[in-house]
Design an enzyme around this catalytic site. Structure first.
Site, PDB file in Angstrom:
ATOM      1  N   ARG A 136       0.362  -0.762  -0.284  1.00  9.17           N
ATOM      2  CA  ARG A 136       0.019  -0.222   0.128  1.00  9.17           C
ATOM      3  C   ARG A 136       0.465   1.793   0.013  1.00  9.17           C
ATOM      4  O   ARG A 136       2.156   0.915   0.126  1.00  9.17           O
ATOM      5  CB  ARG A 136      -1.413   0.312   1.233  1.00  9.17           C
ATOM      6  CG  ARG A 136      -2.013  -1.437   1.065  1.00  9.17           C
ATOM      7  CD  ARG A 136      -2.579  -0.902   2.830  1.00  9.17           C
ATOM      8  NE  ARG A 136      -3.674  -2.061   2.651  1.00  9.17           N
ATOM      9  CZ  ARG A 136      -3.355  -3.398   3.591  1.00  9.17           C
ATOM     10  NH1 ARG A 136      -2.145  -3.549   4.546  1.00  9.17           N
ATOM     11  NH2 ARG A 136      -3.895  -4.567   3.259  1.00  9.17           N
ATOM     12  N   LYS A 161      -1.970  -2.303   7.685  1.00  9.83           N
ATOM     13  CA  LYS A 161      -3.209  -2.611   7.386  1.00  9.83           C
ATOM     14  C   LYS A 161      -3.851  -3.598   9.308  1.00  9.83           C
ATOM     15  O   LYS A 161      -3.229  -4.435   9.349  1.00  9.83           O
ATOM     16  CB  LYS A 161      -3.857  -2.810   6.697  1.00  9.83           C
ATOM     17  CG  LYS A 161      -5.554  -2.382   6.950  1.00  9.83           C
ATOM     18  CD  LYS A 161      -5.915  -1.978   5.877  1.00  9.83           C
ATOM     19  CE  LYS A 161      -7.532  -2.028   5.592  1.00  9.83           C
ATOM     20  NZ  LYS A 161      -8.757  -2.110   4.136  1.00  9.83           N
ATOM     21  N   HIS A 267      -3.081   2.837  -5.901  1.00 12.06           N
ATOM     22  CA  HIS A 267      -3.917   1.154  -5.603  1.00 12.06           C
ATOM     23  C   HIS A 267      -4.441   0.201  -6.955  1.00 12.06           C
ATOM     24  O   HIS A 267      -3.474  -1.152  -6.337  1.00 12.06           O
ATOM     25  CB  HIS A 267      -4.758   1.618  -4.126  1.00 12.06           C
ATOM     26  CG  HIS A 267      -5.053   0.182  -2.908  1.00 12.06           C
ATOM     27  ND1 HIS A 267      -4.392   0.517  -2.339  1.00 12.06           N
ATOM     28  CD2 HIS A 267      -6.343  -0.495  -3.666  1.00 12.06           C
ATOM     29  CE1 HIS A 267      -4.553  -0.980  -1.851  1.00 12.06           C
ATOM     30  NE2 HIS A 267      -5.889  -1.297  -1.909  1.00 12.06           N
ATOM     31  N   ARG A 270      -0.919  -2.372  -6.325  1.00 12.53           N
ATOM     32  CA  ARG A 270      -1.236  -3.413  -6.173  1.00 12.53           C
ATOM     33  C   ARG A 270      -1.751  -4.302  -6.219  1.00 12.53           C
ATOM     34  O   ARG A 270      -1.689  -5.788  -5.691  1.00 12.53           O
ATOM     35  CB  ARG A 270      -1.579  -2.537  -4.608  1.00 12.53           C
ATOM     36  CG  ARG A 270      -1.443  -3.916  -3.748  1.00 12.53           C
ATOM     37  CD  ARG A 270      -2.386  -3.261  -1.448  1.00 12.53           C
ATOM     38  NE  ARG A 270      -3.242  -4.354  -0.837  1.00 12.53           N
ATOM     39  CZ  ARG A 270      -2.301  -4.304  -0.679  1.00 12.53           C
ATOM     40  NH1 ARG A 270      -1.420  -4.426  -0.060  1.00 12.53           N
ATOM     41  NH2 ARG A 270      -3.259  -5.502   0.537  1.00 12.53           N
ATOM     42  N   HIS A 293      -3.634  -9.841   4.050  1.00 11.53           N
ATOM     43  CA  HIS A 293      -4.881  -9.799   4.395  1.00 11.53           C
ATOM     44  C   HIS A 293      -5.097 -10.868   5.396  1.00 11.53           C
ATOM     45  O   HIS A 293      -4.527 -11.638   5.591  1.00 11.53           O
ATOM     46  CB  HIS A 293      -5.219 -10.490   3.200  1.00 11.53           C
ATOM     47  CG  HIS A 293      -5.506  -9.767   1.775  1.00 11.53           C
ATOM     48  ND1 HIS A 293      -6.054  -9.625   0.593  1.00 11.53           N
ATOM     49  CD2 HIS A 293      -5.370  -7.655   1.647  1.00 11.53           C
ATOM     50  CE1 HIS A 293      -5.959  -8.840  -0.106  1.00 11.53           C
ATOM     51  NE2 HIS A 293      -5.315  -7.568   0.573  1.00 11.53           N
ATOM     52  N   TYR A 302      -9.230 -11.575  -6.275  1.00 15.37           N
ATOM     53  CA  TYR A 302      -8.165 -11.837  -7.657  1.00 15.37           C
ATOM     54  C   TYR A 302      -8.679 -13.046  -8.069  1.00 15.37           C
ATOM     55  O   TYR A 302      -8.505 -12.572  -9.741  1.00 15.37           O
ATOM     56  CB  TYR A 302      -6.763 -11.368  -6.282  1.00 15.37           C
ATOM     57  CG  TYR A 302      -7.348  -9.669  -6.064  1.00 15.37           C
ATOM     58  CD1 TYR A 302      -7.365  -8.409  -7.107  1.00 15.37           C
ATOM     59  CD2 TYR A 302      -6.276  -9.961  -5.477  1.00 15.37           C
ATOM     60  CE1 TYR A 302      -6.601  -7.513  -6.168  1.00 15.37           C
ATOM     61  CE2 TYR A 302      -6.574  -9.092  -4.009  1.00 15.37           C
ATOM     62  CZ  TYR A 302      -6.323  -7.484  -4.796  1.00 15.37           C
ATOM     63  OH  TYR A 302      -6.231  -6.669  -3.991  1.00 15.37           O
TER      64      TYR A 302
END
Length: 319
Positions: A136, A161, A267, A270, A293, A302
């Site tokens: 990110r 995150k 983004h 990414r 994640h 994805y």
């Protein structure tokens, strides 16, 4: 707001938990808006009913995004739980803003090359890391010198995150550029030290654990700002990292200049990293770890991007 001490107490509680300065700004802003919406009534005199009214107003009249409404909710819940010590328990009747189910925008490998070729200097290196390591933009700009492991070709992401650390790959394409960047930081640090500004800002926990670390080169930002500035919390004059808006603007200009018709941003690089890895046959758990994640379902989006590509599925009429 009539009770200025309320915001001061809120800032104190936010900083005690090592939340970012942006989170502090956002949370205090939402509390001010909440109070103004109810004609400056003190939060002590309000309860779940008033909170729900405000959240419904955001969803129904302001038509805000789900993420925006959720941020407002988090700020208000934080206020009641940690500042007023009166947690709100029941929040069943408010209308949640709808989250549109959108697939991420993904560039092809050739499109990524086009965008990168139209960048240079620091913006290009940052963009290469966004695509090459799946970072990110905030994670990339917060990198410090010691986060680069040239021996193992790894990059350590600290407090990503969800406040999680992780390891991702160091693209071979960027290895020499990163070494050159470290040398630039070294020269800047030498000049700052001579001028009496050798320190950098560290997270509170680290500054307590390593009292002299802030003066060491390895803890300085990999992408330092051209100018020194005073930190709004500690008052320390130091070099923060460069602004993300600088990189976002350069990438936006490169996308426009390339003629690519997709709504591509930083983004998007990414998203492209994840999609291209899956297309190359890497398993989804590996991609999940590299992206950081928490849930593999987040990474699964994805696979839908790949399935929806006409170039992947062959029409029977073409057989």
């Amino acid at each position: 707001m009539s009770d200025k001490s309320l915001l001061s107490r809120m800032r104190s509680e936010i900083r005690r938990r090592n939340y970012s300065y942006r989170t502090e700004q956002a949370y205090t802003t939402w509390v001010v808006r909440f109070v103004k919406f109810h004609d400056l009534c003190h939060p002590n005199e309000m309860n779940e009913k008033e909170v729900i009214e405000y959240l419904n107003y955001l969803a129904e009249e302001r038509n805000v995004a789900a993420s925006t409404q959720n941020q407002a909710l988090c700020a208000i819940l934080f206020l009641y739980e940690h500042v007023l010590k009166d947690p709100i328990e029941e929040m069943m009747d408010f209308k949640r803003a709808e989250t549109p189910k959108k697939l991420p925008v993904v560039l092809t490998s050739d499109e990524v090359k086009q965008v990168l070729n139209l960048l240079d200097g620091t913006p290009k290196l940052v963009a290469e890391l966004l695509y090459g390591a799946g970072l990110r933009i905030s994670e990339c700009l917060r990198l410090r010198v010691l986060d680069l492991d040239f021996s193992y070709n790894q990059i350590q992401v600290r407090s990503g995150k969800g406040k999680k650390d992780r390891i991702t790959i160091m693209p071979q394409t960027t290895k020499k550029k990163l070494k050159d960047q470290v040398q630039k930081v070294k020269m800047i640090h030498k000049k700052d030290t001579a001028a009496g500004y050798e320190e950098t800002l560290l997270p509170k926990a680290l500054s307590k654990k390593y009292p002299n670390a802030s003066k060491q080169l390895k803890w300085h930002y990999l992408f330092p700002s051209p100018k020194r500035a005073k930190d709004p919390r500690s008052g320390l004059v130091h070099r923060h990292h460069i602004s993300d808006s600088t990189i976002q603007r350069k990438v936006k200009q490169a996308v426009k200049k390339s003629g690519i018709k997709k709504h591509a941003t930083c983004h998007t690089l990414r998203h492209s990293f994840a999609t291209h890895l899956l297309e190359d046959g890497y398993d989804i758990r590996t991609v999940q770890e590299l992206l950081g994640h928490k849930n593999v379902n987040t990474t699964m989006i994805y696979t839908h991007v790949i399935k929806n590509k006409g170039s992947i599925v062959k029409s029977p009429i073409d057989s």
